[in-house]
Design a protein around this motif. Structure first.
Motif, PDB file in Angstrom:
ATOM      1  N   THR A  51       0.844  -1.204   0.000  1.00 40.41           N
ATOM      2  CA  THR A  51       0.000   0.000   0.000  1.00 40.41           C
ATOM      3  C   THR A  51       0.876   1.248   0.000  1.00 40.41           C
ATOM      4  O   THR A  51       1.825   1.345   0.785  1.00 40.41           O
ATOM      5  N   VAL A  52       0.532   2.187  -0.874  1.00 41.33           N
ATOM      6  CA  VAL A  52       1.313   3.435  -0.970  1.00 41.33           C
ATOM      7  C   VAL A  52       0.579   4.521  -0.189  1.00 41.33           C
ATOM      8  O   VAL A  52      -0.598   4.793  -0.434  1.00 41.33           O
ATOM      9  N   ALA A  85     -10.009  14.932   1.638  1.00 39.98           N
ATOM     10  CA  ALA A  85     -10.300  13.571   1.148  1.00 39.98           C
ATOM     11  C   ALA A  85     -10.993  12.811   2.275  1.00 39.98           C
ATOM     12  O   ALA A  85     -10.373  11.995   2.966  1.00 39.98           O
ATOM     13  N   PRO A  86     -12.289  13.071   2.472  1.00 41.13           N
ATOM     14  CA  PRO A  86     -12.981  12.564   3.673  1.00 41.13           C
ATOM     15  C   PRO A  86     -12.876  11.057   3.866  1.00 41.13           C
ATOM     16  O   PRO A  86     -12.875  10.581   4.998  1.00 41.13           O
ATOM     17  N   SER A  87     -12.782  10.283   2.794  1.00 42.55           N
ATOM     18  CA  SER A  87     -12.769   8.832   3.021  1.00 42.55           C
ATOM     19  C   SER A  87     -11.354   8.242   3.039  1.00 42.55           C
ATOM     20  O   SER A  87     -11.189   7.015   3.018  1.00 42.55           O
ATOM     21  N   ARG A  91      -4.909   6.310  -1.563  1.00 37.37           N
ATOM     22  CA  ARG A  91      -6.004   6.306  -0.582  1.00 37.37           C
ATOM     23  C   ARG A  91      -5.500   6.400   0.865  1.00 37.37           C
ATOM     24  O   ARG A  91      -6.286   6.542   1.793  1.00 37.37           O
ATOM     25  N   TYR A  92      -4.196   6.276   1.047  1.00 37.58           N
ATOM     26  CA  TYR A  92      -3.618   6.297   2.398  1.00 37.58           C
ATOM     27  C   TYR A  92      -2.728   7.530   2.542  1.00 37.58           C
ATOM     28  O   TYR A  92      -1.975   7.863   1.620  1.00 37.58           O
ATOM     29  N   LEU A 116      -3.584  13.631  -5.692  1.00 39.68           N
ATOM     30  CA  LEU A 116      -3.071  12.282  -5.399  1.00 39.68           C
ATOM     31  C   LEU A 116      -4.231  11.329  -5.092  1.00 39.68           C
ATOM     32  O   LEU A 116      -4.216  10.160  -5.494  1.00 39.68           O
ATOM     33  N   TYR A 117      -5.234  11.842  -4.405  1.00 36.49           N
ATOM     34  CA  TYR A 117      -6.399  10.993  -4.129  1.00 36.49           C
ATOM     35  C   TYR A 117      -7.067  10.597  -5.456  1.00 36.49           C
ATOM     36  O   TYR A 117      -7.372   9.428  -5.695  1.00 36.49           O
TER      37      TYR A 117
END
Ligand SMILES: Cc1ncc(COP(=O)(O)O)c(C=O)c1O
Length: 398
Positions: A58-59, A98-100, A81-82, A75-76
Motif C-alpha cells: 500500500t502506498v 479527502a474525507p474517506s 487512498r492512504y 493524489l487521491y
C-alpha cells in the motif's frame, strides 16, 4: 529525466520547447510580483501511477512534503487512498480534502490532545511509537480502544547515502523495538514495525539493510505476531547531477529483501513524500537586484528555497530564466550561461545560496527565475519571516 534535463539548464532540447513556451506564456500572463508556486497535477498522476503499479504493498502519501490541498486532492484522484500525517493539523487537512482517506498518524511524538482528537473526531486508528511513554499516552487518550494499529519505529544504522538521516532523531534500537513490540501487542488489534531510511536515499540497498534489521528485531520477538511492515519514505527525486537508479530498482530491492528475510506474511506499506511530489512543483521567483554574480531574489531560505540552502553542495536545483521583456525570452540554447549565487529577501545573512546556478549573463532586475523540482518541502516550509511570506499557488495542466 524531467523537462529540466539531467544537467542544469540542459532542459531546452527540442522536445522540451513546448514546455518552456507554455511556462513562459504563463509567467508573462501572471507577471508575478511575489513568489509563485506552480503545481503540475499531471506529474503527480504519473508519479502516483509509478508507485501504485510498481510497489507491491500500500502506498501512503507523506503529507508533510507538500500539504497543499490541490496536491492531496490530485493524489487521491490518482488513486492514493492512504495518507501519512505528522500532526493533528495534517490529520484535519486530509479529512477535509479527502474525507474517506485512511490516515496513519506517523509522528512518534504526539500531544495527548492530538491523539484524542485524531481517534475520536477523525477516525484515525493507526499510530506509531518509539517509546513506552508514547504507547501509554495512546492507550490512555483513546480510552483503552480495542481497534488500534500500533507501529513501532526502528532506528537504522547511519545512512551515508541519504541527505538527511532520520535515525538520529527517531526510532528505537533493535532491542528497544523488540520490547515495544511485546508491550504494544498486549493492547493493539494490529501490530506493525516501520523504519525510514532517510530522505533522498540514492542507494536502494538501504531498504534491503533496513529489512535485515527488521528480521533481527522479529527474531527477538518469538511468539509475538507482527502484522504489518512499513518501509517508510526516502525514495529519491531526480535532482540534476545526481545519478539515481529508477524507482523500479528500489521496488525490486525491497521485494528481494522481503523474500530473503522471510517477511512475506506482513502487510506492506511505504510512505513516500519527495519522490511523489518534488518533480510536480516549480517556483517562480523575481530578481529584485543584481550585484555582480549575486542575484537578490524575492524568495529565499525562509520561503520556498529552504532546501536549496539546506543542502548546498549536496543537491542542486535546475533553474530557468525568463526575461521580463517577452520579446526576448532567452533560452539556454541561444545564451551563454554564467554561474550565479542567490540571496534571499530577508535581513538574515544565512539567507544565501551559493549554487552555482547557471543563468544567462545578461540576467537582471525584473527578470524571473523558475526553479524546478520544488514540489517537495518548498511551499510546505514557508514562513512569514521579515514580512516576506506572500506568495501564490497555481495548478496548471501542462
Ligand atoms: C515518518 C516519515 N515518513 C515519510 C516521510 C517522507 O520522506 P521522503 O519525503 O523522504 O519520502 C518522512 C519525512 O520526514 C517521515 O518523517
Amino acid at each position: 529525466m524531467n523537462e529540466f534535463g539531467s544537467l542544469n539548464n540542459d532542459f531546452l532540447s527540442t522536445e522540451n520547447r513546448s514546455f518552456f513556451s507554455q511556462l513562459a506564456d504563463l509567467v508573462y500572463a501572471q507577471r508575478p510580483v511575489h513568489p509563485l508556486h506552480i503545481l503540475r497535477p499531471e506529474i503527480l498522476k504519473k508519479n502516483a501511477s509509478a508507485f501504485l503499479s510498481g510497489f507491491s504493498g500500500t502506498v501512503m502519501y507523506a503529507v508533510k512534503s507538500n500539504p497543499h490541498p490541490d496536491v492531496i486532492h490530485s493524489l487521491y484522484e490518482a488513486g492514493i487512498r492512504y495518507f501519512d500525517a505528522a500532526s493533528i493539523e495534517e490529520v484535519r487537512l486530509v479529512r477535509r480534502v479527502a474525507p474517506s482517506a485512511h490516515i496513519h498518524f506517523m509522528h512518534t511524538v504526539k500531544s495527548r490532545e492530538a491523539i484524542r482528537e485524531a481517534y475520536f473526531d477523525h477516525q484515525v486508528r493507526v499510530f506509531v511509537i518509539d517509546t513506552i511513554d508514547e504507547l501509554h499516552k495512546i492507550v490512555h487518550e483513546t480510552e483503552l480502544a480495542n481497534d488500534l494499529t500500533i507501529f513501532v519505529r526502528l532506528a537504522l544504522p547511519k545512512n551515508q547515502e541519504a541527505n538527511v538521516d532520520f535515525s538520529a532523531k527517531f526510532g528505537a534500537t533493535p532491542k528497544g523495538a523488540a520490547f515495544l513490540l511485546h508491550e504494544a501487542r498486549l493492547v493493539c488489534s494490529k501490530l506493525g514495525i516501520m523504519f525510514h531510511p532517510g530522505t533522498q536515499s540514492s542507494n536502494p540497498d538501504v531498504f534491503f539493510k533496513g529489512l535485515g534489521v527488521v528480521r533481527d528485531v522479529l527474531n527477538r520477538c518469538s511468539g509475538i505476531t507482527v502484522d504489518c511492515l512499513d518501509v517508510g519514505g526516502g525514495f529519491p527525486a531526480p535532482y540534476p547531477q545526481r545519478i539515481i537508479p529508477p524507482l523500479s530498482t528500489f521496488f525490486d530491492v525491497i521485494e528481494r529483501g522481503i523474500r530473503e528475510f522471510e517477511l512475506q506474511n506482513l502487510e506492506l506499506y511505504c510512505e513516500p513524500g519527495r519522490a511523489l511530489v518534488a518533480e510536480a512543483g516549480l517556483l517562480v521567483c523575481r530578481v529584485e537586484q543584481r550585484k555582480d554574480k549575486a542575484l537578490y531574489l524575492n524568495d529565499g531560505i525562509y520561503g520556498g528555497l529552504v532546501e536549496a540552502a539546506k543542502w548546498q553542495g549536496a543537491l542542486s536545483f535546475p533553474v530557468l530564466h525568463i526575461a521580463q521583456d517577452p520579446s526576448s525570452p532567452h533560452t539556454p540554447e541561444d545564451t551563454e550561461l554564467s554561474p550565479f549565487r542567490f540571496c534571499g529577501p530577508t535581513c538574515d545573512s544565512l539567507d544565501m545560496m551559493k549554487g552555482p546556478f547557471y543563468l544567462p549573463q545578461q540576467i537582471g532586475e525584473g527578470d524571473w527565475i523558475v526553479v524546478g523540482l520544488t514540489g517537495a518541502y518548498s511551499n510546505a516550509c514557508r514562513t512569514d519571516f521579515n514580512g516576506f511570506g506572500q506568495h501564490r499557488f497555481l495548478s496548471v495542466d501542462f
